[in-house]
Design an enzyme around this catalytic site. Structure first.
Site, PDB file in Angstrom:
ATOM      1  N   TYR A  14     142.130  10.404 -12.557  1.00  0.00           N
ATOM      2  CA  TYR A  14     142.511  10.755 -13.917  1.00  0.00           C
ATOM      3  C   TYR A  14     142.577   9.451 -14.706  1.00  0.00           C
ATOM      4  O   TYR A  14     143.462   8.630 -14.478  1.00  0.00           O
ATOM      5  CB  TYR A  14     143.859  11.475 -13.880  1.00  0.00           C
ATOM      6  N   LYS A  17     138.525  12.914 -14.340  1.00  0.00           N
ATOM      7  CA  LYS A  17     138.839  13.432 -15.662  1.00  0.00           C
ATOM      8  C   LYS A  17     139.022  12.225 -16.568  1.00  0.00           C
ATOM      9  O   LYS A  17     139.947  11.435 -16.391  1.00  0.00           O
ATOM     10  CB  LYS A  17     140.111  14.280 -15.665  1.00  0.00           C
TER      11      LYS A  17
END
Length: 311
Positions: free
Chosen positions: A139, A167
């Site tokens: 992330y 992400k």
């Protein structure tokens, strides 16, 4: 060029965490959020991300969120779960808990609070992955953890099988483009954008899908956008994106100087879901505050302009 078959693609919203008036997990509302997202055609769910208020929840409440989301989803799509912790051992502890509670994959940031070198970030992801039997995604959210995950760090980890995807919520579009180019030779590695206002552009740049917080409010719209991009109908994708950009004005409803950007954004998502009849309250984790009546009216007007039904 190797044909791409990314493990995760499509629209994977970061699921909001509804709370009761006394701050407990609102299980029935959370179940309705899951059904709302699945009805919208999403291809995955990301529990305990930033939009899920994960940093505000105790470990016990985090566990409860995982239990509710995985049970409500019932295997219909993959459930990715955030293990957002400051250091490696803490991330491993939360990641193992998520795995034991049914997570299909785990999402981890770089370490934070401590000052961290890029070699330690590399070791962090390798150690977390080695401790798990489910896939690990990175992330990239430097606004929160103060470390940028550059392609030069991520792509070797992907090539070594450490990371199944990323992400990207960095807002660094040049870095994202370089990541997408590098991923062309990593067919199963998933490149997901968290930049909900430019999903069409990121898809054109090579994104496999999106993780949009606004997707909680309008999952159908993001799925339409994704499907238009996949079939190469960039005009339709842009039109849908333009509508969603206008809808995103809900995050500007909070009066300036009275709420953080986090509270304004998450408060807007929750308020919109409450107005749509999906969650019971728009209670926020302290020290954030819920939006007031005037701010709620502003959000209602945005929903009406976007053509979204409300109760």
């Amino acid at each position: 060029m190797t044909a791409r078959t990314p493990r995760y693609s499509g629209v994977i919203p970061p699921v909001v965490t509804p709370l009761t008036a006394d701050g407990e997990i609102d299980r029935p509302s959370l179940e309705r959020v899951v059904e709302h997202l699945l009805d919208g055609g999403v291809s995955g769910l990301f529990a305990l991300g930033s939009s899920g208020e994960t940093a505000y929840l105790t470990p016990g409440r985090q566990d409860e969120v995982i239990e509710v989301v995985t049970a409500a989803c019932a295997g219909r799509v993959p459930v990715l779960v955030g293990a957002i912790e400051t250091t490696t051992d803490r991330a491993i502890e939360r990641a193992r808990a998520a795995e034991a509670l049914g997570a299909d994959a785990v999402v981890v940031t770089a370490p934070f609070y401590t000052r961290t070198h890029h070699t330690e970030i590399d070791r962090h992801f390798r150690d977390v992955a080695a401790a798990l039997d489910v896939p690990l995604l990175a992330y990239d959210v430097p606004v929160c953890v103060h470390s940028k995950l550059d392609p030069e760090l991520l792509l070797p980890l992907a090539a070594d099988g450490v990371l199944a995807g990323v992400k990207d919520s960095s807002g660094d579009d040049a870095s994202f483009r370089r990541l997408a180019i590098g991923a062309r030779e990593l067919p199963e590695f998933s490149v997901l954008t968290g930049h909900e206002l430019v999903v069409d552009a990121m898809m054109l740049a090579g994104a496999d899908g999106s993780v949009p917080g606004l997707g909680n409010v309008d999952p159908h719209g993001y799925v339409r956008l994704h499907e238009a991009a996949v079939r190469g109908d960039w005009s339709a994708a842009a039109a849908e994106q333009d509508r969603l950009v206008a809808l995103f004005d809900i995050v500007r409803a909070a009066r300036p100087g009275t709420a953080s950007a986090t509270a304004a954004g998450l408060g807007a998502f929750k308020t919109a879901l409450m107005l749509r009849g999906i969650i019971a309250t728009h209670v926020m984790s302290p020290p954030m505050r819920p939006l007031d009546a005037a701010e709620t009216a502003t959000i209602a007007a945005c929903l009406d302009r976007a053509g979204l039904a409300r109760v």
